[in-house]
Design a protein around this motif. Structure first.
Motif, mmCIF file in Angstrom:
data_model
loop_
_atom_site.group_PDB
_atom_site.id
_atom_site.type_symbol
_atom_site.label_atom_id
_atom_site.label_comp_id
_atom_site.label_asym_id
_atom_site.label_seq_id
_atom_site.Cartn_x
_atom_site.Cartn_y
_atom_site.Cartn_z
ATOM 1 N N ARG A 78 -0.984 -0.228 83.140
ATOM 2 C CA ARG A 78 -2.048 -0.716 84.003
ATOM 3 C C ARG A 78 -3.370 -0.235 83.389
ATOM 4 O O ARG A 78 -3.465 0.893 82.949
ATOM 5 N N CYS A 79 -4.352 -1.124 83.396
ATOM 6 C CA CYS A 79 -5.596 -0.841 82.661
ATOM 7 C C CYS A 79 -6.793 -0.777 83.590
ATOM 8 O O CYS A 79 -6.835 -1.426 84.634
ATOM 9 N N THR A 116 -12.297 -11.211 86.517
ATOM 10 C CA THR A 116 -10.932 -11.564 86.910
ATOM 11 C C THR A 116 -9.996 -10.387 86.702
ATOM 12 O O THR A 116 -9.171 -10.076 87.560
ATOM 13 N N TRP A 117 -10.129 -9.706 85.542
ATOM 14 C CA TRP A 117 -9.292 -8.533 85.278
ATOM 15 C C TRP A 117 -9.543 -7.437 86.306
ATOM 16 O O TRP A 117 -8.627 -6.792 86.775
ATOM 17 N N LYS A 118 -10.811 -7.227 86.655
ATOM 18 C CA LYS A 118 -11.132 -6.185 87.633
ATOM 19 C C LYS A 118 -10.606 -6.554 89.024
ATOM 20 O O LYS A 118 -10.125 -5.701 89.755
ATOM 21 N N LEU A 135 -5.417 -5.695 85.364
ATOM 22 C CA LEU A 135 -4.975 -6.010 84.011
ATOM 23 C C LEU A 135 -3.779 -5.123 83.749
ATOM 24 O O LEU A 135 -3.870 -3.894 83.820
ATOM 25 N N CYS A 139 -5.535 2.161 79.248
ATOM 26 C CA CYS A 139 -4.317 1.700 79.903
ATOM 27 C C CYS A 139 -3.304 2.833 79.924
ATOM 28 O O CYS A 139 -3.163 3.560 78.931
#
Length: 134
Positions: free
Chosen positions: A130-131, A114-116, A120, A43
């Motif tokens: 931001r990750c 979902t994160w991708k 995230l 991140c």
């Protein structure tokens, strides 16, 4: 944006030495000798150090993973120390990391997907990180 690009390039490289050094290790349980899967996250926020972590998982039956090890860099350890005490995170951290309870593969894959898909990000010390997951 420049920091995020650096993280993407960092995670996309085949050279494992390019990923930030992970100096803090939380061993949940000894590996059983089965194949493991390592998920990494980095991140970034402008003007801040990169936060990095790696989660080592091993099969716990046909439909579950179990956390074997959680590694972070210095900056990641600082955020994790505070984050794991928050009421939104603490019960999950205690269940899956501290106690080593299995997590369903479908659930884990859906969470990562979902994160991708949506990204995230989180705020920490007046900065938005931001990750990138790999």
């Amino acid at each position: 944006m420049k920091g995020l690009l650096c993280v993407i390039l960092l995670l996309g490289t085949a050279d494992a030495d390019a990923f930030p050094a992970l100096t803090h290790v939380e061993q949940v349980h000894p590996p059983s000798g089965q194949g493991v899967e390592v998920r990494r996250v980095a991140c970034s926020a402008p003007g801040r150090p990169v936060l990095a972590a790696a989660l080592t998982l091993e099969p716990a039956g046909a439909l579950s993973w179990q956390v074997v090890q959680l590694e972070t860099n210095e900056a990641g350890a600082e955020v994790l120390a505070v984050g794991r005490t928050l009421p939104q995170i603490q019960p999950h951290y205690a269940r899956y990391v501290t106690r080593g309870a299995p997590v369903g593969r479908v659930t884990f894959t859906a969470l990562v997907g979902t994160w991708k898909l949506f990204g995230l990000k989180f705020s920490w010390q007046d900065a938005t990180y931001r990750c990138v997951l790999s």
